[in-house]
Design a protein around this motif. Structure first.
Motif, short mmCIF file in Angstrom:
data_model
loop_
_atom_site.label_atom_id
_atom_site.label_comp_id
_atom_site.label_asym_id
_atom_site.label_seq_id
_atom_site.Cartn_x
_atom_site.Cartn_y
_atom_site.Cartn_z
N ILE A 260 20.46 5.35 2.66
CA ILE A 260 20.76 6.48 2.65
C ILE A 260 20.45 7.77 2.76
CG2 ILE A 260 22.04 8.56 0.47
CD1 ILE A 260 23.33 5.00 -0.81
N LEU A 261 20.66 9.02 2.89
CA LEU A 261 19.68 10.44 3.15
C LEU A 261 19.21 10.82 2.68
CD1 LEU A 261 20.62 10.43 7.79
CD2 LEU A 261 18.24 9.13 6.11
N ASP A 262 18.79 11.18 1.27
CA ASP A 262 18.38 11.52 0.91
C ASP A 262 17.14 10.93 0.19
OD1 ASP A 262 18.46 8.99 -1.51
OD2 ASP A 262 20.26 9.68 -2.04
N GLU A 263 16.17 12.23 -0.81
CA GLU A 263 15.17 11.90 -1.06
C GLU A 263 14.67 10.78 -1.08
OE1 GLU A 263 13.56 15.62 -1.80
OE2 GLU A 263 10.94 15.19 -2.48
N PRO A 264 15.19 10.14 -3.01
CA PRO A 264 14.63 8.79 -3.55
C PRO A 264 14.77 7.86 -2.28
CG PRO A 264 16.55 9.93 -4.96
CD PRO A 264 16.51 10.53 -3.52
N SER A 265 16.00 7.63 -1.07
CA SER A 265 16.05 6.36 -0.35
C SER A 265 15.14 6.57 0.74
CB SER A 265 17.89 6.30 0.23
OG SER A 265 18.56 6.17 -1.22
N ALA A 266 14.81 7.98 1.73
CA ALA A 266 13.30 7.70 2.44
C ALA A 266 12.45 7.46 1.80
CB ALA A 266 13.58 9.36 2.85
N GLN A 267 11.97 7.39 0.42
CA GLN A 267 10.30 7.68 -0.21
C GLN A 267 10.62 5.54 -0.26
OE1 GLN A 267 10.26 9.41 -4.05
NE2 GLN A 267 9.20 11.32 -2.85
N ALA A 268 11.40 5.40 -0.77
CA ALA A 268 11.70 4.05 -0.53
C ALA A 268 11.23 3.30 0.50
CB ALA A 268 12.27 3.82 -1.16
N VAL A 269 11.99 3.48 1.32
CA VAL A 269 11.62 3.29 3.25
C VAL A 269 9.98 3.57 3.24
CG1 VAL A 269 11.49 3.56 5.93
CG2 VAL A 269 13.99 3.64 3.63
N GLY A 270 9.70 4.16 3.21
CA GLY A 270 7.81 5.11 2.49
C GLY A 270 7.00 3.95 1.90
N TYR A 271 7.78 3.46 0.71
CA TYR A 271 7.43 2.40 -0.01
C TYR A 271 7.50 1.22 0.45
CZ TYR A 271 6.10 -0.26 -4.16
OH TYR A 271 5.66 -2.05 -4.38
N LEU A 272 8.17 0.36 1.30
CA LEU A 272 8.48 -0.60 1.73
C LEU A 272 7.42 -0.40 3.15
CD1 LEU A 272 10.67 -3.11 2.31
CD2 LEU A 272 12.13 -1.79 3.95
N SER A 273 7.27 0.99 4.12
CA SER A 273 6.39 -0.29 4.99
C SER A 273 4.71 0.06 4.95
CB SER A 273 7.25 1.80 6.00
OG SER A 273 8.12 1.33 6.25
N LYS A 274 4.91 0.40 3.78
CA LYS A 274 3.63 0.09 3.24
C LYS A 274 3.56 -1.12 2.41
CE LYS A 274 1.69 4.39 1.13
NZ LYS A 274 2.68 5.50 0.54
N GLU A 275 4.00 -1.57 1.79
CA GLU A 275 4.38 -3.65 2.04
C GLU A 275 4.03 -3.82 3.15
OE1 GLU A 275 4.49 -5.03 -1.56
OE2 GLU A 275 4.75 -2.71 -2.70
N PHE A 276 5.41 -3.37 3.78
CA PHE A 276 5.23 -4.12 5.14
C PHE A 276 3.88 -4.37 6.17
CE2 PHE A 276 9.77 -3.75 6.38
CZ PHE A 276 9.70 -4.90 6.02
N GLU A 277 2.59 -3.45 5.61
CA GLU A 277 1.54 -2.87 5.97
C GLU A 277 0.68 -3.54 5.61
OE1 GLU A 277 0.32 1.44 6.06
OE2 GLU A 277 1.95 1.36 7.94
N GLU A 278 1.11 -3.81 4.21
CA GLU A 278 -0.11 -5.07 3.66
C GLU A 278 -0.48 -6.04 3.61
OE1 GLU A 278 -0.38 -3.74 -0.82
OE2 GLU A 278 -1.44 -1.57 0.01
N HIS A 279 0.99 -6.62 4.06
CA HIS A 279 1.23 -8.16 4.38
C HIS A 279 1.22 -8.60 5.20
CE1 HIS A 279 2.65 -7.20 -0.21
NE2 HIS A 279 2.17 -8.50 -0.71
N ARG A 280 1.17 -7.37 6.55
CA ARG A 280 2.14 -8.44 7.65
C ARG A 280 1.05 -9.35 8.41
NH1 ARG A 280 4.52 -4.32 11.97
NH2 ARG A 280 2.01 -3.25 11.31
N ALA A 281 -0.35 -8.81 8.52
CA ALA A 281 -0.85 -9.48 8.84
C ALA A 281 -1.14 -11.28 8.56
CB ALA A 281 -2.58 -8.55 8.97
N GLU A 282 -1.12 -11.68 7.68
CA GLU A 282 -1.62 -12.46 6.91
C GLU A 282 0.00 -13.46 6.50
OE1 GLU A 282 -4.90 -12.87 4.30
OE2 GLU A 282 -4.94 -10.75 3.95
N LEU A 283 0.91 -12.84 6.58
CA LEU A 283 2.08 -13.40 6.14
C LEU A 283 2.85 -13.54 7.49
CD1 LEU A 283 3.06 -12.57 2.74
CD2 LEU A 283 1.76 -14.74 3.41
N PHE A 284 3.47 -12.87 8.36
CA PHE A 284 4.52 -12.17 9.09
C PHE A 284 3.79 -11.48 9.77
CE2 PHE A 284 5.58 -10.29 4.81
CZ PHE A 284 5.43 -9.04 5.24
N PRO A 285 3.03 -11.81 11.03
CA PRO A 285 2.85 -11.04 11.80
C PRO A 285 3.62 -10.22 13.54
CG PRO A 285 1.76 -13.52 12.29
CD PRO A 285 2.69 -13.06 10.70
N TYR A 286 4.77 -11.90 13.39
CA TYR A 286 6.03 -11.56 14.15
C TYR A 286 6.61 -11.25 14.28
CZ TYR A 286 2.11 -14.33 16.72
OH TYR A 286 0.65 -14.76 17.40
#
Ligand code: ATP
Ligand code: MG
Length: 387
Positions: A260-286
């Motif tokens: 949803i294009l409101d601030e809390p939801s947009a912030q959640a995408v930022g948080y999710l992106s950080k989670e992806f960055e932290e786990h990606r290389a070792e868990l789901f690189p592709y």
């Protein structure tokens, strides 16, 4: 204007006393005027043309998630990322799968994950695809939507089977099938999934598992027998980073992020992106991001087929674009044209799949799915199944 001018004069007094005092009023007036006109210009341009990112890149004011991970949350991260010491070592080469496995995910609740996942799946079914739905949210919303659209009273919650050390041939016998919809399968969830996944995690974290629970689902869904049974697998994730979410990401070829294009939801995408960055290389690189789908966009005027973004929505859209392009190193990941309007024809049918009962929902989700399919086609996945 006077306030701004006053502040500028104070600044000149402090840092630019070498400039003769007689010039101060004219300097402060000109600077104040520039600031005000510049601010107005930015608002006008961003409202009309969505130029916010241009200004952000000039002034370096990127919108970022303000949620900071406290120190103790690191422990969980370490556990998820620890050396793959137990059971068999999971191979990390590019998965050789022909069936796209797509997780619908966002850390924010109520943004339309389940609604989009279910309706996209329904459209794919009408295109002739064999669609396996996996409900990985213990709220069981997807399970209830599918069950009521298929006229089923009761379903066993069984998606936890995907978290266990079992072959696909065994899981396959438990997949729910439905009269009149031979191309749909469902592994359902209910609140008990929460306890199951906690137990599995606790066991594994205490070195009590004989297999690596992060990759249980990957082993099952990447089995050639499973790939042969289904043309597309749709996973509905809950808004949390649990054992089932980690499994979904390790098993998936793609994620779709409804927002949803409101601030809390947009912030959640930022948080999710950080989670992806932290786990990606070792868990789901592709793992790839298939796209971000803006949902529940206000219709104004209400009869517009494709809703126009409001200035405030455009601003959040830019924040989301920044977050995902930083993480995935690609532009164009927010699928503006796949946006889903806020429609009563969808909310009225929240206990079933609106696609099957509303012509309007059919149109909306057909368009959005078409955009997702074009992206899959570009990656050489099969996207026409009727022939
Ligand atoms: N396009 C839409 N128009 C109107 N209502 C919608 C639309 N999309 C979703 N909704 C409604 O918004 C509510 C939340 O949607 P949904 O359950 O899909 O979100 P979710 O992200 O899966 O939530 P959760 O995080 O709880 O799993 C539901 O009542 C649903 O009917
Ligand atoms: Mg949901």
């Amino acid at each position: 204007m006077e306030d701004i001018q006053h502040n500028i004069i104070q600044f000149l007094e402090q840092y630019a006393s070498f400039i003769p005092e007689s010039y101060w009023p004219i300097i402060s007036l000109s600077l104040a005027a520039i600031l005000i006109v510049g601010g107005l210009l930015q608002r006008i341009l961003s409202a009309w043309f969505g130029f916010t990112s241009f200004f952000k890149s000039l002034f370096g004011t990127k919108t970022r998630s303000s949620v900071l991970a406290p120190k103790r949350a690191r422990v969980l991260r370490e556990v998820w990322l620890r050396e793959r010491s137990m059971g068999s070592i999971e191979p990390m080469e590019k998965p050789d799968v022909s069936t796209p496995i797509i997780s619908f995910i966002n850390m924010k609740g109520g943004v339309g994950k389940t609604t989009v996942a279910a309706n996209v799946g329904a459209h794919l079914e009408t295109k002739g695809a064999r669609v396996l739905f996996v409900d990985f949210d213990y709220q069981g919303t997807l399970s209830l939507m599918v069950a009521s659209s298929m006229n089923k009273d009761r379903l066993d919650a069984n998606s936890y089977l995907l978290l266990e050390d079992r072959p696909y041939s065994e899981v396959r016998q438990h997949i729910h099938r439905f009269d009149g919809h031979p191309n749909i399968g469902l592994l359902a969830a209910h609140y008990i999934l929460f306890r199951d996944e906690m137990e599995l995690f606790a066991n594994w974290a205490a070195d009590g598992s004989s297999y690596d629970i992060r990759f249980a689902m990957k082993r099952i869904l990447h089995d050639p027998l499973c790939q042969n049974d289904w043309d597309i697998i749709i996973i509905d994730c809950g808004p949390r980073f649990t054992t089932s979410t980690i499994n979904a990401l390790c098993a998936s070829t793609h994620v779709v992020i409804p927002v949803i294009l409101d601030e809390p939801s947009a912030q959640a995408v930022g948080y999710l992106s950080k989670e992806f960055e932290e786990h990606r290389a070792e868990l789901f690189p592709y793992l790839n991001l298939l796209g971000v789908i803006p949902t529940m966009i206000d219709q104004d005027p209400p009869n517009r087929r494709v809703p126009k973004f409001k200035p405030s929505e455009l601003e959040q859209l830019e924040a989301v674009e920044d977050a995902v392009s930083d993480t995935w190193h690609r532009e164009g990941l927010v699928l503006r044209n796949a946006r889903i309007p806020d429609r009563s024809s969808i909310s009225q049918h929240s206990d079933q799949i609106a696609y099957y009962v509303s012509g309007e929902a059919r149109r909306v989700f057909k368009r959005a799915t078409g955009i997702l399919l074009r992206r899959l086609k570009d990656e050489n996945y099969r996207t026409d199944w009727k022939d």
